[in-house]
Design a protein around this motif. Sequence first.
Motif, PDB file in Angstrom:
ATOM      1  N   PRO A  33     -13.343 -12.461  -4.649  1.00  0.00           N
ATOM      2  CA  PRO A  33     -14.454 -12.315  -5.558  1.00  0.00           C
ATOM      3  C   PRO A  33     -13.853 -11.235  -6.996  1.00  0.00           C
ATOM      4  N   ALA A  34     -14.501 -11.614  -8.039  1.00  0.00           N
ATOM      5  CA  ALA A  34     -14.023 -10.808  -9.411  1.00  0.00           C
ATOM      6  C   ALA A  34     -13.990  -9.240  -9.110  1.00  0.00           C
ATOM      7  N   ALA A  35     -14.908  -8.939  -8.449  1.00  0.00           N
ATOM      8  CA  ALA A  35     -15.319  -7.468  -8.588  1.00  0.00           C
ATOM      9  C   ALA A  35     -14.088  -6.696  -7.828  1.00  0.00           C
ATOM     10  N   VAL A  36     -13.326  -7.377  -6.650  1.00  0.00           N
ATOM     11  CA  VAL A  36     -12.660  -6.605  -6.161  1.00  0.00           C
ATOM     12  C   VAL A  36     -11.161  -7.410  -6.167  1.00  0.00           C
ATOM     13  N   ALA A  37     -10.846  -8.275  -7.068  1.00  0.00           N
ATOM     14  CA  ALA A  37      -9.577  -9.194  -7.239  1.00  0.00           C
ATOM     15  C   ALA A  37      -8.335  -8.490  -7.527  1.00  0.00           C
ATOM     16  N   ALA A  38      -8.620  -7.042  -8.164  1.00  0.00           N
ATOM     17  CA  ALA A  38      -7.414  -6.566  -8.568  1.00  0.00           C
ATOM     18  C   ALA A  38      -7.057  -5.693  -7.424  1.00  0.00           C
ATOM     19  N   ARG A  39      -7.622  -5.305  -6.613  1.00  0.00           N
ATOM     20  CA  ARG A  39      -7.294  -4.264  -5.408  1.00  0.00           C
ATOM     21  C   ARG A  39      -5.861  -4.837  -4.453  1.00  0.00           C
ATOM     22  N   PRO A  40      -4.986  -3.898  -4.428  1.00  0.00           N
ATOM     23  CA  PRO A  40      -3.799  -4.435  -3.699  1.00  0.00           C
ATOM     24  C   PRO A  40      -3.901  -5.190  -2.425  1.00  0.00           C
ATOM     25  N   ALA A  41      -4.977  -4.905  -1.774  1.00  0.00           N
ATOM     26  CA  ALA A  41      -5.147  -5.209  -0.126  1.00  0.00           C
ATOM     27  C   ALA A  41      -5.695  -6.729  -0.488  1.00  0.00           C
ATOM     28  N   ILE A  42      -6.612  -6.705  -1.628  1.00  0.00           N
ATOM     29  CA  ILE A  42      -7.030  -8.106  -1.603  1.00  0.00           C
ATOM     30  C   ILE A  42      -6.082  -9.247  -2.134  1.00  0.00           C
ATOM     31  N   ARG A  43      -5.044  -8.810  -3.129  1.00  0.00           N
ATOM     32  CA  ARG A  43      -4.125  -9.572  -3.413  1.00  0.00           C
ATOM     33  C   ARG A  43      -3.411  -9.964  -2.322  1.00  0.00           C
ATOM     34  N   ASP A  44      -2.982  -9.157  -1.299  1.00  0.00           N
ATOM     35  CA  ASP A  44      -2.290  -9.217  -0.117  1.00  0.00           C
ATOM     36  C   ASP A  44      -2.952 -10.273   0.704  1.00  0.00           C
ATOM     37  N   THR A  45      -4.112 -10.428   0.954  1.00  0.00           N
ATOM     38  CA  THR A  45      -4.942 -11.337   1.853  1.00  0.00           C
ATOM     39  C   THR A  45      -4.879 -12.741   1.134  1.00  0.00           C
ATOM     40  N   ILE A  46      -4.773 -12.930  -0.319  1.00  0.00           N
ATOM     41  CA  ILE A  46      -4.711 -14.110  -0.819  1.00  0.00           C
ATOM     42  C   ILE A  46      -3.303 -14.737  -0.430  1.00  0.00           C
ATOM     43  N   HIS A 122     -10.533 -12.623   5.345  1.00  0.00           N
ATOM     44  CA  HIS A 122     -11.202 -13.189   4.030  1.00  0.00           C
ATOM     45  C   HIS A 122     -11.072 -12.111   2.872  1.00  0.00           C
ATOM     46  N   PRO A 123     -10.816 -12.331   1.819  1.00  0.00           N
ATOM     47  CA  PRO A 123     -10.746 -11.216   0.780  1.00  0.00           C
ATOM     48  C   PRO A 123     -12.069 -10.776   0.558  1.00  0.00           C
ATOM     49  N   ALA A 124     -13.357 -11.540   0.596  1.00  0.00           N
ATOM     50  CA  ALA A 124     -14.599 -11.010   0.521  1.00  0.00           C
ATOM     51  C   ALA A 124     -15.051  -9.823   1.594  1.00  0.00           C
ATOM     52  N   ILE A 125     -14.626 -10.224   2.591  1.00  0.00           N
ATOM     53  CA  ILE A 125     -14.845  -9.254   3.751  1.00  0.00           C
ATOM     54  C   ILE A 125     -14.220  -7.976   3.497  1.00  0.00           C
ATOM     55  N   VAL A 126     -12.833  -8.312   3.392  1.00  0.00           N
ATOM     56  CA  VAL A 126     -11.882  -6.881   3.057  1.00  0.00           C
ATOM     57  C   VAL A 126     -12.389  -5.891   1.837  1.00  0.00           C
ATOM     58  N   GLY A 127     -12.784  -6.681   0.887  1.00  0.00           N
ATOM     59  CA  GLY A 127     -13.463  -5.975  -0.269  1.00  0.00           C
ATOM     60  C   GLY A 127     -14.896  -5.435  -0.143  1.00  0.00           C
ATOM     61  N   GLY A 128     -15.355  -5.687   1.051  1.00  0.00           N
ATOM     62  CA  GLY A 128     -16.752  -5.190   1.314  1.00  0.00           C
ATOM     63  C   GLY A 128     -18.007  -5.758   0.536  1.00  0.00           C
TER      64      GLY A 128
ATOM     65  N   GLY B  28      -6.925  -4.680   6.151  1.00  0.00           N
ATOM     66  CA  GLY B  28      -7.107  -6.200   5.494  1.00  0.00           C
ATOM     67  C   GLY B  28      -6.173  -7.107   5.659  1.00  0.00           C
ATOM     68  N   VAL B  29      -4.772  -6.791   5.880  1.00  0.00           N
ATOM     69  CA  VAL B  29      -3.630  -7.551   6.455  1.00  0.00           C
ATOM     70  C   VAL B  29      -3.121  -6.704   7.359  1.00  0.00           C
ATOM     71  N   LEU B  30      -2.407  -7.673   8.291  1.00  0.00           N
ATOM     72  CA  LEU B  30      -1.467  -7.045   9.017  1.00  0.00           C
ATOM     73  C   LEU B  30      -0.111  -7.626   8.802  1.00  0.00           C
ATOM     74  N   GLY B  31       0.892  -6.718   7.965  1.00  0.00           N
ATOM     75  CA  GLY B  31       2.152  -7.356   7.650  1.00  0.00           C
ATOM     76  C   GLY B  31       2.167  -7.231   6.248  1.00  0.00           C
ATOM     77  N   SER B  47       1.501 -14.978  -9.823  1.00  0.00           N
ATOM     78  CA  SER B  47       0.622 -14.042 -10.106  1.00  0.00           C
ATOM     79  C   SER B  47       1.008 -12.652  -9.205  1.00  0.00           C
ATOM     80  N   TYR B  48       1.284 -12.926  -7.784  1.00  0.00           N
ATOM     81  CA  TYR B  48       1.504 -11.949  -7.160  1.00  0.00           C
ATOM     82  C   TYR B  48       2.999 -11.336  -7.464  1.00  0.00           C
ATOM     83  N   ARG B  49       3.956 -12.058  -7.741  1.00  0.00           N
ATOM     84  CA  ARG B  49       5.101 -11.440  -8.006  1.00  0.00           C
ATOM     85  C   ARG B  49       4.922 -10.428  -9.402  1.00  0.00           C
TER      86      ARG B  49
END
Lengths: 204, 82
Positions: A33-46, A122-128, B28-31, B47-49
């Motif tokens: 979701p755009a509101a949380v897309a920049a957070r590092p944890a969200i990027r990791d989930t994707i 899923h990133p939407a869940i992680v993003g709250g 949010g992720v494990l790993g 984009s991730y890089r």
Amino acid sequence: MHFQVLVAGRPRPVELVLGRARDLRAISLWRAPAAVAARPAIRDTIEFARLASKRHRHYLRSILTATSLGEFQAIITGSSQAEVALLLLARADWFPRSPIIGLAQCRRTYCHHIVLEFLSVHPAIVGGIEPEIRGVGKGLVYALVELSGATGVPLIWGEATANSASFYSRILATPGVQDHFFIRGNTLERCRQQFRRILFGKLD
Amino acid sequence: MKKEEKVSEEEMIRRLKEFTADEDYFPGVLGNPVTVAARWGLPLSKSYRDFKAKELAAQKRRWTKMKNGKPAGRPRRKAAAT
């Protein structure tokens, strides 16, 4: 197989399945979701969703892959030293953004242990993003423990990172987890019991 | 065989709330996508890089100290000669 999560404070069922080729598309379509897309944890989930999709496609072509509990048991009965890929998926038909709300990429090793390679929600869940959904991450780990126990796997292991070590410490009630974790013996048995008693989980 | 436990919805919610309290620690992720991708020989998305490269550059800026001991900031432009 299923368990319960809390959605806006109410219990909702989550179905657990072993991933097939057709599930990979749904995973690769996870969007933040755009509101949380920049957070590092969200990027990791994707990024993990993309990697899981690619890796599982590779596994499907190169090593034995179980797409059901019955198939997993049949493979290890027929070939005791087989390396078997497992993609454990949490499915929820009530979740509007995707049919898949979490995944755990695992592998059964030749000595009948399971390696948890990574897990992502899923990133939407992680993003709250509303509605608040709780219990998917812990539920997936406990479901993996239940699956292991039911198939006679005595040990689950994996790498912990600076971000995940405290989570493993808490959910496994094992203080001081550093860069690796082992789930076995009493810990494995306790997690299985809690999966059934508290998460109302079942292997069906 | 054990009989299935009958539980009211209130009790179910109470148990689930207690159980999911640990989710506050769930990252949010494990790993780590970077090490996993490297281990498997899979490419990370562009984009991730780019995101990781910016994150690393910011970290390096924080670590780098100038000779006078002050943290290094962005290079200042020289004032235009008048």
